[in-house]
Write an enzyme that holds these catalytic residues in place. Structure first.
Site, PDB file in Angstrom:
ATOM      1  N   CYS A 112      43.984  44.070  27.470  1.00 55.14           N
ATOM      2  CA  CYS A 112      42.996  44.810  28.263  1.00 55.14           C
ATOM      3  C   CYS A 112      43.524  46.133  28.813  1.00 55.14           C
ATOM      4  O   CYS A 112      42.752  46.934  29.338  1.00 55.14           O
ATOM      5  CB  CYS A 112      42.485  43.933  29.397  1.00 55.14           C
ATOM      6  SG  CYS A 112      41.632  42.448  28.807  1.00 55.14           S
ATOM      7  N   HIS A 251      39.160  49.113  33.737  1.00 56.08           N
ATOM      8  CA  HIS A 251      38.829  48.089  32.747  1.00 56.08           C
ATOM      9  C   HIS A 251      37.723  47.203  33.294  1.00 56.08           C
ATOM     10  O   HIS A 251      37.761  46.775  34.448  1.00 56.08           O
ATOM     11  CB  HIS A 251      40.082  47.263  32.437  1.00 56.08           C
ATOM     12  CG  HIS A 251      39.799  46.005  31.708  1.00 56.08           C
ATOM     13  ND1 HIS A 251      39.087  45.966  30.529  1.00 56.08           N
ATOM     14  CD2 HIS A 251      40.121  44.713  31.992  1.00 56.08           C
ATOM     15  CE1 HIS A 251      38.986  44.719  30.126  1.00 56.08           C
ATOM     16  NE2 HIS A 251      39.599  43.936  30.990  1.00 56.08           N
ATOM     17  N   ASN A 281      33.418  41.865  29.142  1.00 50.94           N
ATOM     18  CA  ASN A 281      34.791  42.336  29.001  1.00 50.94           C
ATOM     19  C   ASN A 281      35.078  42.558  27.518  1.00 50.94           C
ATOM     20  O   ASN A 281      35.153  41.600  26.741  1.00 50.94           O
ATOM     21  CB  ASN A 281      35.738  41.287  29.589  1.00 50.94           C
ATOM     22  CG  ASN A 281      37.207  41.666  29.472  1.00 50.94           C
ATOM     23  OD1 ASN A 281      37.579  42.558  28.731  1.00 50.94           O
ATOM     24  ND2 ASN A 281      38.049  40.949  30.195  1.00 50.94           N
TER      25      ASN A 281
END
EC number: 2.3.1.180
Length: 324
Positions: A112, A251, A281
């Site tokens: 990520c 993020h 996500n």
């Protein structure tokens, strides 16, 4: 400042949308349970596409928007933790698909934090003086790493890709400062894609487990405690105060985490935009997708100072501050 220009941005997500209500057909959950905890209402999920397909679409959009001759492209980096295969790597597939004869290509896996780490590598190549034009794409098909009966994890993730074109320039724009940190001693908090050891000489065969496993409480604590520390270090390196940054593009893991960051820095949520409501996500793709949406809507403009904030698997954190 490293004088590097973000020339243009692009994104691609699958057409198939899976809402929280759709997930109720697979598991015991609901939008009323998912959204307050995550900020996610839906995600985009592939049907026939793979990671290289999403990344190739982004690459073609970038070239079309810029008007660049593909032959002038020096390198292609794809940030991904969900490649088509270990070999050929996804960036090489993209390089072949767009027929970029002079571009070398490779993948980078920082999960990520992949967008920030990839931008760091790309900017280093350009700052070296050896290369002039590069492409970075964050692309993920996380749906193939999710156990769709595990409601603690599957509700979080989506598929998508976003990317940028970068070039060396004499203009007063570019990377002002960055801070990258790894926390490998905490890496067990996020696990995925584990391979079985099946060699002929192994005594005990280790299990094959391709799916995501996450200690949500540990990850939340890590993100809310450690990420602001790294953000502060990046600001100190840049000689800036939190108020000097126009947007913080974090993020898109969890809205509560982003809200905690804004509160920690005494900044309004308007400066910490989110889009996980629609996409979930998307790991290395999330920041690039958000950047492209904000650029196309006119919210992000030349002259602004932008902070990119990545955090997640590894565990890892990366923060960059750019002058656009």
């Amino acid at each position: 400042m490293e004088n590097i220009k973000i020339v243009t941005t692009a994104m691609q997500v699958p057409e198939r949308v899976v809402t929280n209500d759709d997930l109720t057909e697979l598991m015991d959950t609901s939008d009323e349970w998912i959204y307050p905890r995550t900020g996610i209402h839906q995600r985009h999920v592939v049907t026939t596409e793979n990671t290289s397909d999403l990344a190739t679409s982004v690459a073609k959009k970038l070239l079309e928007q810029s008007g660049w001759d593909v032959a002038d492209l020096d390198f292609i980096i794809v940030g991904t933790m969900s490649p088509d295969a270990l070999s050929p790597h996804t960036a090489a597939i993209v390089q072949g698909n767009i027929e970029a004869p002079n571009a070398f290509a490779f993948d980078l896996n920082a999960a990520c934090s992949g967008f920030v780490y990839g931008m760091s590598v790309a900017s280093s190549f350009l700052s070296s003086g050896r290369y002039q034009k590069g492409m970075f794409i964050g692309a993920e098909v996380l749906s193939k790493l999710v156990d769709w009966k595990d409601r603690t994890v599957s509700v979080l993730f989506g598929d998508g890709a976003g990317g940028v074109l970068l070039e060396k320039t004499d203009e007063p724009v570019g990377l002002i400062a960055e801070e990258l940190q790894s926390f490998g001693d905490r890496g067990q908090a996020i696990l995925t894609g584990r391979f079985a050891n099946k060699n002929a000489f192994a005594g005990e065969i280790s299990p094959l487990d391709p799916y995501f496993h996450q200690d949500g409480r540990s990850v939340y604590s890590f993100a809310t405690r450690e990420v602001p520390k790294v953000m502060k270090k990046a600001l100190e390196k840049a000689g800036l105060e939190a108020d000097d940054v126009d947007f913080y593009l974090a993020h898109q893991a969890n809205k509560r985490i982003v809200e905690s960051m804004a509160k920690n820095f005494g900044q309004p949520m308007d400066k910490f935009p989110t889009n996980m409501e629609e996409y979930g996500n998307t790991s290395a793709g999330s920041t690039a997708i958000l950047l492209d949406e904000l650029r196309r809507s006119g919210q992000i403009k030349p002259g602004m100072k932008i902070a990119f904030v990545g955090f997640g698997g590894g565990l890892a954190i990366g923060v960059q501050i750019w002058q656009l």
